[in-house]
Design an enzyme around this catalytic site. Structure first.
Site, PDB file in Angstrom:
ATOM      1  N   TYR A 123       0.844  -1.185   0.000  1.00 39.99           N
ATOM      2  CA  TYR A 123       0.000   0.000   0.000  1.00 39.99           C
ATOM      3  C   TYR A 123       0.889   1.249   0.000  1.00 39.99           C
ATOM      4  O   TYR A 123       2.109   1.151  -0.058  1.00 39.99           O
ATOM      5  CB  TYR A 123      -0.957  -0.048   1.186  1.00 39.99           C
ATOM      6  N   CYS A 157      -8.536 -22.824  10.619  1.00 36.47           N
ATOM      7  CA  CYS A 157      -8.440 -22.327   9.240  1.00 36.47           C
ATOM      8  C   CYS A 157      -7.684 -23.348   8.399  1.00 36.47           C
ATOM      9  O   CYS A 157      -6.683 -23.917   8.838  1.00 36.47           O
ATOM     10  CB  CYS A 157      -7.701 -20.990   9.225  1.00 36.47           C
TER      11      CYS A 157
END
Length: 644
Positions: free
Chosen positions: A172, A343
């Site tokens: 970013y 997960c």
């Protein structure tokens, strides 16, 4: 025994009750104006109920055009304060601490989600994922965004957050300035290290000015960008020291940017090694005196405790683990490790859905980001619910209905739970899929749900059971096309091969079908068979896979020597092998000692008419409706379990 995980630790005077951190993850559940919704609040509250020590919100935009996703929150105007005050007040009912992550996406955005504004970047270099040509920032634009960070930080404090995380990782905008991969400037913001960190320095100064010197402010960095010309550990160690020197209160170690290879991605697929950032984090911990958080591909609390004991970090981030089971900390603290829904790294709900503009979900936990819809309260009067089929959909339906107080019984004609999900754990790199079935079994046992294996449901059985509701989760069966020789003895299904029901001793082997099942079966067999060819009628293979895992498996197939033949239509299977037609219309033969059927699946629903004849409330879910992924099956199972 865990000795470290449930001890408290301070971050700049903020006492975090344990070492488990929920890192920032995009949910795409706010409004287009960046307003926090009840859905967003309930999603975070569920994690606070589950006992996470520190929860870091998803990335908040610092101005109206600083979004990488359309439905993320922001604190760039005062109208956004009210919802965030409700959020912090809600979370502060629990022990968890709440930090707000603030960011600007830079080039990793698109006009489509960003108010039709061209993305900004330090240099005009297009991101290979977003495919948007960014605009090189002017000095004035840099100063303006620095001010935006400061103003957003002031509102974070006013809203009642316990601290701020400045996002300087993952490619970013701040990360783009820090990295020579994306920063080619020749002014005071580019070139040497001191120039490339200037943007971050000025942002922290603005944040401190607006939020105060004593307000906790941490930073997230990528320890290694895994890119030719990107930042490696060597400069990241320098960066970590610099971050401490300028006044950050903790350093959060992650990795990569969008341009990195899938195996090294920000959100790691199942093929990525566990705790891939632990060595970088350990070295940074030796270099600085502020706390260090490490994250990515850590989903086991015992692993987390071990990493802490080894000195790899001070806190452990488990983003995707908190999606699969928001109550992981509570269960771990109670020693109920086999009850945790772990997960599995599939990325189908938490990543693929976001890529299409949808909100986040989870294959393991279809309730995630839907907590606002209901409280899972017990029903006033429970029903007798019959579940036919113990695949992912049936198990999820049974779990959900039983949690709500219904008397649930499961009937499964096979000798084990999981349906096709059992064989799905056999391909290389997918062993963790078995944890879903295993934890569901434990959860259903705790709910006193009877499970009848090796039991084929008949009309007589339904009549004897007299259920108030029936959920049909019979799944799908292998599709066998009407081609000559399809009944040959040399043909076996991919599932039979994976489960070890056939011993494939030698080649050549031809796998008919280049979808996920065919590709994974070929890769699995490549351990012992050297001559394997995948035949696919489409122009490409693995088209039913999530893009990140598809790229990984494509590479593995190439490395293992599996041959791939595309745009080939299978016409016949005979003693010689597989006869196919190519794009030129030629009929050719591939020699084969064994042919593996991976043509796909078709729905299997032989009991609906019988069920409806004997019960007024019948639901058909998952593959019994339409052959598809386990993501859709568990979603259907959850919804059916709520509806009965």
């Amino acid at each position: 025994m865990m000795t470290e995980l449930f001890t408290a630790m301070n971050i700049a005077g903020c006492t975090v009750p344990n070492r488990l951190v929920v890192p920032a993850m995009v949910t795409n559940t706010c409004t287009k104006d960046g307003i926090v919704t009840d859905r967003f609040i309930k999603y975070i509250e569920e994690k606070a109920k589950g006992g996470w020590g520190l929860i870091i919100t998803e990335d908040y935009a610092v101005n109206v055009n600083a979004k990488g996703y359309e439905m993320i929150p922001g604190l760039y105007n005062d109208e956004q304060l009210e919802g965030n005050k409700r959020l912090t007040e809600t979370i502060h009912k629990y022990e968890s601490k709440l930090f707000c992550q603030i960011y600007h996406p830079g080039r990793q955005s698109s006009k489509l989600v960003n108010g039709n504004v061209i993305p900004l970047a330090p240099s005009a270099i297009k991101d290979p994922i977003c495919q948007e040509q960014p605009k090189e920032m002017t000095a004035e634009e840099i100063k303006s965004i620095v001010k935006d960070f400061g103003d957003t930080a002031r509102r974070c404090k006013e809203a009642g957050f316990d601290g701020i995380e400045i996002h300087a990782a993952h490619g970013y905008l701040i990360s783009e300035f820090l990295s020579p991969f994306t920063n080619k400037r020749v002014d005071e913001y580019g070139g040497c290290f001191d120039n490339r960190v200037r943007f971050l320095d000025e942002i922290l100064e603005a944040v401190r000015k607006e939020a105060g010197k004593d307000f906790p402010v941490i930073v997230r960095i990528s320890g290694n960008e895994y890119l030719l010309g990107g930042r490696t550990e060597a400069e990241s160690f320098e960066l970590a020291r610099h971050c401490e020197e300028i006044g950050f209160d903790a350093i959060h170690v992650s990795n990569s940017m969008y341009a990195s290879a899938p195996i090294d991605q920000i959100i790691a697929p199942m093929y990525t090694k566990h705790a891939l950032n632990m060595e970088v984090s350990e070295q940074i911990k030796k270099l600085v005196n502020v706390p260090v958080i490490v994250t990515n591909r850590i989903n086991d609390p015992k692993m987390a405790d071990t990493l802490l004991k080894m000195g790899k970090a001070d806190f452990i981030g488990m983003g995707r683990g908190s999606l699969a089971d928001p109550y992981l900390p509570e269960k771990a603290k109670a020693g109920k490790f086999d009850s945790i829904h772990y997960c599995i790294g599939c990325l189908q709900g938490c990543e693929e859905k976001l890529l299409t503009g949808d909100s986040l979900t989870c294959l393991i936990n279809p309730r995630v980001a839907r907590e606002y819809e209901n409280t899972m309260e017990k029903v006033e009067k429970g029903k007798k619910v019959m579940i036919i089929g113990a695949g992912p959909g049936g198990l999820t339906a049974a779990y959900t209905a039983a949690k709500r107080g219904h008397a649930v019984t499961i009937f499964e004609k096979k000798n084990d739970l999981g349906g096709q999900f059992k064989s799905a754990a056999y391909p290389l790199g997918k062993g963790e899929l078995a944890t879903f079935v295993s934890s569901m079994r434990k959860a259903l046992m705790a709910l006193n749900v009877p499970i009848h294996l090796n039991t084929e449901v008949t009309e007589e059985l339904i009549q004897n059971e007299k259920p108030d509701a029936i959920i049909i989760a019979t799944g799908a069966t292998p599709f066998m096309p009407n081609i000559k020789g399809i009944e040959s003895d040399k043909i076996v299904t991919a599932e039979e091969v994976l489960l070890g029901n056939y011993d494939v001793k030698a080649g050549p082997v031809v796998v008919c079908g280049g979808g996920e099942v065919g590709g994974e079966t070929a890769h699995f067999l490549s351990q012992t068979v050297r001559d394997i060819t995948v035949v696919e009628m489409q122009k490409d293979i693995l088209n039913d896979m999530m893009i990140m895992t598809k790229i990984c498996l494509t590479g593995y197939l190439h490395e293992s020597g599996v041959k791939v033949l595309t745009e080939a239509t299978v016409n016949e299977i005979n003693e010689e092998g597989v006869v196919y037609t190519n794009t030129a219309g030629e009929r050719l033969t591939l020699p084969a000692e064994m042919v593996i059927s991976a043509f796909g699946y078709k729905s299997y629903n032989p009991l609906e008419a019988c069920a409806r004849k004997n019960c007024s409330e019948v639901y058909v879910i998952g593959g019994a409706v339409k052959a598809g992924s386990a993501l859709h099956a568990t979603r259907d199972g959850y919804e059916a379990g709520l509806t009965v």
